[in-house]
Scaffold this motif. Structure first.
Motif, mmCIF file in Angstrom:
data_model
loop_
_atom_site.group_PDB
_atom_site.id
_atom_site.type_symbol
_atom_site.label_atom_id
_atom_site.label_comp_id
_atom_site.label_asym_id
_atom_site.label_seq_id
_atom_site.Cartn_x
_atom_site.Cartn_y
_atom_site.Cartn_z
ATOM 1 N N LEU A 70 152.579 2.369 18.295
ATOM 2 C CA LEU A 70 152.747 3.630 17.575
ATOM 3 C C LEU A 70 153.708 3.455 16.412
ATOM 4 O O LEU A 70 153.467 3.955 15.299
ATOM 5 C CB LEU A 70 153.256 4.703 18.534
ATOM 6 N N GLY A 71 154.799 2.730 16.642
ATOM 7 C CA GLY A 71 155.754 2.484 15.565
ATOM 8 C C GLY A 71 155.134 1.732 14.400
ATOM 9 O O GLY A 71 155.424 2.020 13.230
ATOM 10 N N THR A 72 154.270 0.774 14.705
ATOM 11 C CA THR A 72 153.587 0.014 13.652
ATOM 12 C C THR A 72 152.696 0.919 12.816
ATOM 13 O O THR A 72 152.671 0.828 11.585
ATOM 14 C CB THR A 72 152.748 -1.116 14.293
ATOM 15 N N GLN A 73 151.960 1.804 13.481
ATOM 16 C CA GLN A 73 151.113 2.745 12.743
ATOM 17 C C GLN A 73 151.953 3.666 11.854
ATOM 18 O O GLN A 73 151.596 3.938 10.701
ATOM 19 C CB GLN A 73 150.289 3.577 13.730
ATOM 20 N N LEU A 74 153.070 4.138 12.375
ATOM 21 C CA LEU A 74 153.929 5.029 11.597
ATOM 22 C C LEU A 74 154.590 4.298 10.431
ATOM 23 O O LEU A 74 154.701 4.847 9.323
ATOM 24 C CB LEU A 74 155.001 5.640 12.503
ATOM 25 N N LEU A 75 155.034 3.064 10.675
ATOM 26 C CA LEU A 75 155.691 2.300 9.621
ATOM 27 C C LEU A 75 154.723 1.990 8.493
ATOM 28 O O LEU A 75 155.093 2.018 7.315
ATOM 29 C CB LEU A 75 156.272 1.011 10.197
ATOM 30 N N ARG A 76 153.496 1.681 8.842
ATOM 31 C CA ARG A 76 152.495 1.398 7.820
ATOM 32 C C ARG A 76 152.277 2.593 6.896
ATOM 33 O O ARG A 76 152.023 2.432 5.709
ATOM 34 C CB ARG A 76 151.184 1.007 8.510
ATOM 35 N N ARG A 77 152.425 3.789 7.446
ATOM 36 C CA ARG A 77 152.122 5.007 6.688
ATOM 37 C C ARG A 77 153.366 5.719 6.156
ATOM 38 O O ARG A 77 153.250 6.795 5.578
ATOM 39 C CB ARG A 77 151.324 5.971 7.573
ATOM 40 N N THR A 78 154.534 5.148 6.370
ATOM 41 C CA THR A 78 155.749 5.834 5.949
ATOM 42 C C THR A 78 155.805 6.008 4.430
ATOM 43 O O THR A 78 155.352 5.142 3.671
ATOM 44 C CB THR A 78 157.000 5.076 6.424
ATOM 45 N N ARG A 79 156.355 7.137 4.030
ATOM 46 C CA ARG A 79 156.530 7.414 2.603
ATOM 47 C C ARG A 79 157.995 7.338 2.195
ATOM 48 O O ARG A 79 158.373 7.826 1.130
ATOM 49 C CB ARG A 79 155.955 8.802 2.266
ATOM 50 N N ILE A 80 158.797 6.744 3.032
ATOM 51 C CA ILE A 80 160.210 6.575 2.688
ATOM 52 C C ILE A 80 160.306 5.577 1.529
ATOM 53 O O ILE A 80 159.886 4.416 1.657
ATOM 54 C CB ILE A 80 161.007 6.050 3.896
ATOM 55 N N PRO A 81 160.849 5.979 0.385
ATOM 56 C CA PRO A 81 160.909 5.091 -0.786
ATOM 57 C C PRO A 81 162.081 4.120 -0.703
ATOM 58 O O PRO A 81 163.078 4.243 -1.417
ATOM 59 C CB PRO A 81 161.077 6.078 -1.949
ATOM 60 N N ALA A 82 161.966 3.158 0.203
ATOM 61 C CA ALA A 82 163.046 2.196 0.398
ATOM 62 C C ALA A 82 162.459 0.825 0.660
ATOM 63 O O ALA A 82 161.323 0.694 1.137
ATOM 64 C CB ALA A 82 163.938 2.618 1.570
ATOM 65 N N ALA A 83 163.238 -0.206 0.331
ATOM 66 C CA ALA A 83 162.801 -1.574 0.570
ATOM 67 C C ALA A 83 162.692 -1.837 2.071
ATOM 68 O O ALA A 83 163.378 -1.201 2.885
ATOM 69 C CB ALA A 83 163.789 -2.550 -0.067
ATOM 70 N N THR A 84 161.838 -2.785 2.431
ATOM 71 C CA THR A 84 161.677 -3.143 3.841
ATOM 72 C C THR A 84 163.002 -3.595 4.445
ATOM 73 O O THR A 84 163.330 -3.254 5.586
ATOM 74 C CB THR A 84 160.625 -4.261 3.982
ATOM 75 N N LEU A 85 163.795 -4.363 3.692
ATOM 76 C CA LEU A 85 165.093 -4.820 4.189
ATOM 77 C C LEU A 85 166.031 -3.651 4.483
ATOM 78 O O LEU A 85 166.781 -3.680 5.464
ATOM 79 C CB LEU A 85 165.745 -5.767 3.178
ATOM 80 N N THR A 86 165.992 -2.626 3.641
ATOM 81 C CA THR A 86 166.837 -1.458 3.850
ATOM 82 C C THR A 86 166.459 -0.732 5.135
ATOM 83 O O THR A 86 167.322 -0.388 5.955
ATOM 84 C CB THR A 86 166.726 -0.488 2.661
ATOM 85 N N LEU A 87 165.156 -0.538 5.337
ATOM 86 C CA LEU A 87 164.691 0.107 6.563
ATOM 87 C C LEU A 87 165.051 -0.735 7.783
ATOM 88 O O LEU A 87 165.509 -0.201 8.801
ATOM 89 C CB LEU A 87 163.176 0.314 6.499
ATOM 90 N N ALA A 88 164.841 -2.044 7.675
ATOM 91 C CA ALA A 88 165.150 -2.934 8.799
ATOM 92 C C ALA A 88 166.633 -2.875 9.151
ATOM 93 O O ALA A 88 167.003 -2.857 10.334
ATOM 94 C CB ALA A 88 164.740 -4.366 8.467
ATOM 95 N N PHE A 89 167.481 -2.850 8.149
ATOM 96 C CA PHE A 89 168.925 -2.823 8.397
ATOM 97 C C PHE A 89 169.323 -1.565 9.160
ATOM 98 O O PHE A 89 170.009 -1.636 10.184
ATOM 99 C CB PHE A 89 169.697 -2.910 7.079
ATOM 100 N N TRP A 90 168.894 -0.397 8.677
ATOM 101 C CA TRP A 90 169.335 0.842 9.313
ATOM 102 C C TRP A 90 168.690 1.041 10.683
ATOM 103 O O TRP A 90 169.314 1.612 11.590
ATOM 104 C CB TRP A 90 169.067 2.031 8.396
#
Length: 294
Positions: A166-186
């Protein structure tokens, strides 16, 4: 069907190697240190490495406040549930079989995508899902009696796989305008806090100074799993279609099975070898380039 770039292919190969070998590494680690504390300590060490990566690559840490809600949802399903459940389940199961159960994720992901996210999967994509499912069933064949006596471990791993899907499906569709590294960090910050809290509440009487084996497995997880593999996975999720990104890592449980046999002496059967061919078929079904249309 996607054609992998050289960068994606290199990252996929390194990710497969690190995550595949990590199953017997984690099994060894939790035999020398309490499981939740093992994972929490790995993340506490790995988190500064992620932060250093953002600094070196000049990736911003900042995320607008309005996106914190969606980020918490992504972090919960992609990391908190996964890391917490698998590390509790691993002491209950053989490392290779834990890997197999965890990597039922592509089956859950394909089903969730088709049922709830309007994914239209071509016939050969369903062939890949069927091949992956067949590989999982074969690898579990000789373990059914053993696993039947350990329903808690099985249930935890399957719940972790469903959450990750489920997380993979949501991450693929996220509209958060941030770099992957930024999302991974937080998301890693969020997961580290949760694991530290759980470890303190549930395992504090069992704390002790890690021995050399425990330190080796903790550092392996901190540097290679948290510092590299987790970010690499998020990169693939955001740059490949959902089914391709999930089935593309199906060699990981195969590597987990064989590395567990080599490292921990877990016995292999003909089903293990047959499953290798099915996993390769599953990967080829979604990653082999289609013929160009006229």
């Amino acid at each position: 069907m996607p054609r992998l770039t050289r960068q994606q292919l290199l990252i996929l190969c390194l990710l497969t190697l690190v995550w595949g070998l990590n199953w017997p590494v984690m099994k060894t680690g939790v035999q020398h240190f309490p499981p939740l504390s093992f994972r929490a300590l790995s993340m506490l060490i790995g988190l500064p490495l992620l932060a250093l990566g953002l600094v070196v690559l000049k990736v911003p840490f900042r995320l607008e406040r309005r996106y914190w809600g969606p980020l918490l949802v992504l972090g919960f399903f992609n990391m908190v549930m996964w890391h917490t459940l698998i590390i509790v389940a691993i002491p209950l199961l053989p490392s290779g079989r834990a890997a197999i159960l965890g990597y039922t994720m592509p089956i859950f992901s394909a089903a969730l995508g088709a049922l709830f996210f309007s994914d239209r999967l071509p016939a050969r994509a369903w062939l890949g899902v069927a091949a992956a499912a067949g590989g999982v069933l074969l690898l579990l064949w000789n373990e059914m009696d053993k696993l039947g006596g350990k329903p808690t471990g099985v249930a935890l791993m399957l719940l972790a796989a469903a959450s990750w899907a489920l997380g993979t499906q949501l991450l693929r569709r996220t509209r958060i305008p941030a770099a992957t590294l930024t999302l991974a960090f937080w998301m890693t910050v969020m997961t580290t806090l949760c694991l530290c809290l759980l470890a303190t509440l549930l395992e504090r009487p069992r704390w002790h100074v890690p021995d050399p084996v425990a330190w080796g497995t903790i550092l392996f997880n901190a540097v290679l799993v948290i510092g590299f593999a987790q970010v690499a996975w998020f990169f693939l999720v955001r740059t490949l279609p959902p089914l391709a990104s999930t089935l593309s890592v199906m060699l990981i449980p195969v590597l987990g099975v064989f590395s567990g046999a080599w490292w921990l002496g877990e016995i292999l059967h003909w089903q293990d070898w047959t499953a290798v061919a099915l996993m390769v078929l599953a990967i080829a079904s979604v990653l082999w380039p289609s013929r160009a249309r006229a």
